[in-house]
Design a protein around this motif. Structure first.
Motif, PDB file in Angstrom:
ATOM      1  N   ASP A  21      -0.256   8.793  -1.203  1.00 41.53           N
ATOM      2  CA  ASP A  21       0.095  10.048  -1.873  1.00 41.53           C
ATOM      3  C   ASP A  21      -0.367  11.174  -0.954  1.00 41.53           C
ATOM      4  OD1 ASP A  21       0.686  12.115  -3.567  1.00 41.53           O
ATOM      5  OD2 ASP A  21      -0.686  11.514  -5.169  1.00 41.53           O
TER       6      ASP A  21
ATOM      7  N   SER B  30      -2.146  14.934  -2.250  1.00 43.96           N
ATOM      8  CA  SER B  30      -2.281  14.347  -3.592  1.00 43.96           C
ATOM      9  C   SER B  30      -2.780  15.317  -4.652  1.00 43.96           C
ATOM     10  CB  SER B  30      -3.218  13.136  -3.531  1.00 43.96           C
ATOM     11  OG  SER B  30      -4.452  13.494  -2.909  1.00 43.96           O
TER      12      SER B  30
ATOM     13  N   LEU C 174       1.927   6.730  -9.499  1.00 44.02           N
ATOM     14  CA  LEU C 174       2.206   5.695  -8.510  1.00 44.02           C
ATOM     15  C   LEU C 174       1.464   4.404  -8.842  1.00 44.02           C
ATOM     16  CD1 LEU C 174       2.051   7.966  -5.352  1.00 44.02           C
ATOM     17  CD2 LEU C 174       4.040   6.582  -5.987  1.00 44.02           C
ATOM     18  N   ALA C 175       0.227   4.541  -9.290  1.00 44.52           N
ATOM     19  CA  ALA C 175      -0.559   3.360  -9.654  1.00 44.52           C
ATOM     20  C   ALA C 175       0.084   2.608 -10.815  1.00 44.52           C
ATOM     21  CB  ALA C 175      -1.982   3.777 -10.020  1.00 44.52           C
TER      22      ALA C 175
ATOM     23  N   ARG D  94       0.848  -1.202   0.000  1.00 42.48           N
ATOM     24  CA  ARG D  94       0.000   0.000   0.000  1.00 42.48           C
ATOM     25  C   ARG D  94       0.880   1.247   0.000  1.00 42.48           C
ATOM     26  NH1 ARG D  94      -2.400  -1.181   4.300  1.00 42.48           N
ATOM     27  NH2 ARG D  94      -4.109  -2.351   3.332  1.00 42.48           N
ATOM     28  N   TRP D  95       0.501   2.238  -0.791  1.00 45.18           N
ATOM     29  CA  TRP D  95       1.202   3.527  -0.800  1.00 45.18           C
ATOM     30  C   TRP D  95       0.232   4.653  -0.468  1.00 45.18           C
ATOM     31  CZ3 TRP D  95      -1.298   6.489  -4.329  1.00 45.18           C
ATOM     32  CH2 TRP D  95      -1.821   5.896  -5.482  1.00 45.18           C
TER      33      TRP D  95
ATOM     34  N   SER E 237      -0.762  10.324  -8.084  1.00 48.16           N
ATOM     35  CA  SER E 237      -1.462   9.099  -7.681  1.00 48.16           C
ATOM     36  C   SER E 237      -1.557   8.154  -8.869  1.00 48.16           C
ATOM     37  CB  SER E 237      -2.866   9.426  -7.164  1.00 48.16           C
ATOM     38  OG  SER E 237      -2.835  10.195  -5.989  1.00 48.16           O
TER      39      SER E 237
ATOM     40  N   SER F 226      -0.289  -2.731  -6.007  1.00 49.93           N
ATOM     41  CA  SER F 226      -0.418  -2.149  -4.679  1.00 49.93           C
ATOM     42  C   SER F 226      -1.713  -1.365  -4.562  1.00 49.93           C
ATOM     43  CB  SER F 226       0.768  -1.214  -4.396  1.00 49.93           C
ATOM     44  OG  SER F 226       1.987  -1.909  -4.461  1.00 49.93           O
TER      45      SER F 226
ATOM     46  N   GLY G 236      -3.647   1.980  -3.418  1.00 51.67           N
ATOM     47  CA  GLY G 236      -3.279   3.382  -3.327  1.00 51.67           C
ATOM     48  C   GLY G 236      -4.241   4.197  -2.486  1.00 51.67           C
TER      49      GLY G 236
ATOM     50  N   ALA H 292      -5.812   6.161  -7.320  1.00 49.39           N
ATOM     51  CA  ALA H 292      -5.877   5.569  -5.983  1.00 49.39           C
ATOM     52  C   ALA H 292      -7.193   4.819  -5.812  1.00 49.39           C
ATOM     53  CB  ALA H 292      -5.743   6.649  -4.920  1.00 49.39           C
TER      54      ALA H 292
END
Length: 282
Positions: free
Chosen positions: A69, A72, A81-82, A66-67, A78, A88, A90, A109
């Motif tokens: 942002d 954000s 990152l995805a 899990r992350w 976001s 993971s 988000g 996310a």
């Protein structure tokens, strides 16, 4: 308010209104300013994307469950990152409801939370990565930001942030000083303060440095228009009230012309980049 009502990472917290330091903006004004700027933000966010991209390149390669942002905004990173961590979960968190409302339909996310970096509504040890680009400079209590990051990170987790420090927009600041000596430019924390606070945080400092990022504009109006569209116009205590008179604007233009370069009028951002790691055993 939140898409995370049944998620194991959500922590029930009482919303708090921290008393900001006298030299930094009130976070309620920050939230309102950035909410208003949500629709126009991405159209003028070249700096944000360049800085966030640089921060992303500094993060270690890792497997994440899990992350987060943090700050954000419109959700641009976001979505990055995805893409970088497709397996993971988000979490996008921002203090500005308007930004979350703008970001949610665009995806990236799984969860969107209105929250404060100084009092994160997340459970202990619930995320493996916290990514925060050009958000924490608005937090008056950065020690609390670091403490909260340490709390919600899993052992071995990483907190990567990009922020702004003293020297940012010094050309605009000095030009206004020549006009009336009043506060027209947002104040930022000194780099030495970031160094000390990070050293005292209990997180391992993997890297911490400051790099200038210079943008150029054809005229002063273009710069001030962009700052307003970003929601980053002057929201400091001590700022002048009322309308800015035509004569003062003309004086500002003349003062700023002294900084002109071949590429145009420079606007320098002093960007702090940090990668911190929570010890594997604490």
């Amino acid at each position: 308010m939140t898409d995370l009502s049944h998620c194991a990472v959500l922590k029930a917290v009482k919303q708090q209104q921290a008393t900001p330091d006298s030299h930094l903006p009130d976070k309620r004004q920050v939230a309102a300013s950035f909410s208003k700027a949500a629709a126009s933000y991405d159209s003028v966010a070249d700096l944000q994307r360049a800085v966030g991209g640089e921060l992303m390149s500094r993060l270690p390669e890792t497997m994440l469950e899990r992350w987060l942002d943090l700050g954000s905004g419109t959700g641009y990173f976001s979505r990055v990152l995805a893409q970088n961590f497709p397996h993971s979960e988000g979490v996008a968190l921002d203090i500005a409801e308007g930004m979350l409302n703008h970001a949610r339909p665009l995806g990236g996310a799984q969860h969107y939370i209105a929250g404060d970096a100084e009092s994160l509504p997340l459970r202990d040890a619930s995320v493996g990565l916290i990514f925060s680009s050009l958000a924490v400079q608005w937090c008056s209590d950065f020690a609390s930001v670091l403490s909260e990051a340490k709390r919600v990170l899993q052992p071995g987790g990483v907190f990567g942030f990009a922020s702004l420090c003293v020297g940012t927009l010094y050309e605009l600041r000095d030009s206004w000083q020549a006009v009336d000596g009043m506060v027209h430019v947002n104040r930022f924390r000194a780099f030495e303060d970031y160094q000390q606070l990070c050293a005292d945080s209990g997180l391992q400092v993997r890297s911490l440095d400051v790099l200038p990022h210079v943008l150029h504009y054809p005229d002063v109006r273009s710069l001030t228009h962009e700052l307003k569209a970003l929601g980053a116009h002057n929201i400091n205590p001590g700022r002048p009230g009322g309308l800015t008179g035509r004569a003062r604007i003309q004086a500002l233009i003349e003062a700023y012309e002294g900084f002109r370069q071949e590429k145009g009028l420079p606007a320098t951002y002093q960007v702090v980049y940090a990668v911190l790691k929570k010890p594997a055993a604490v």
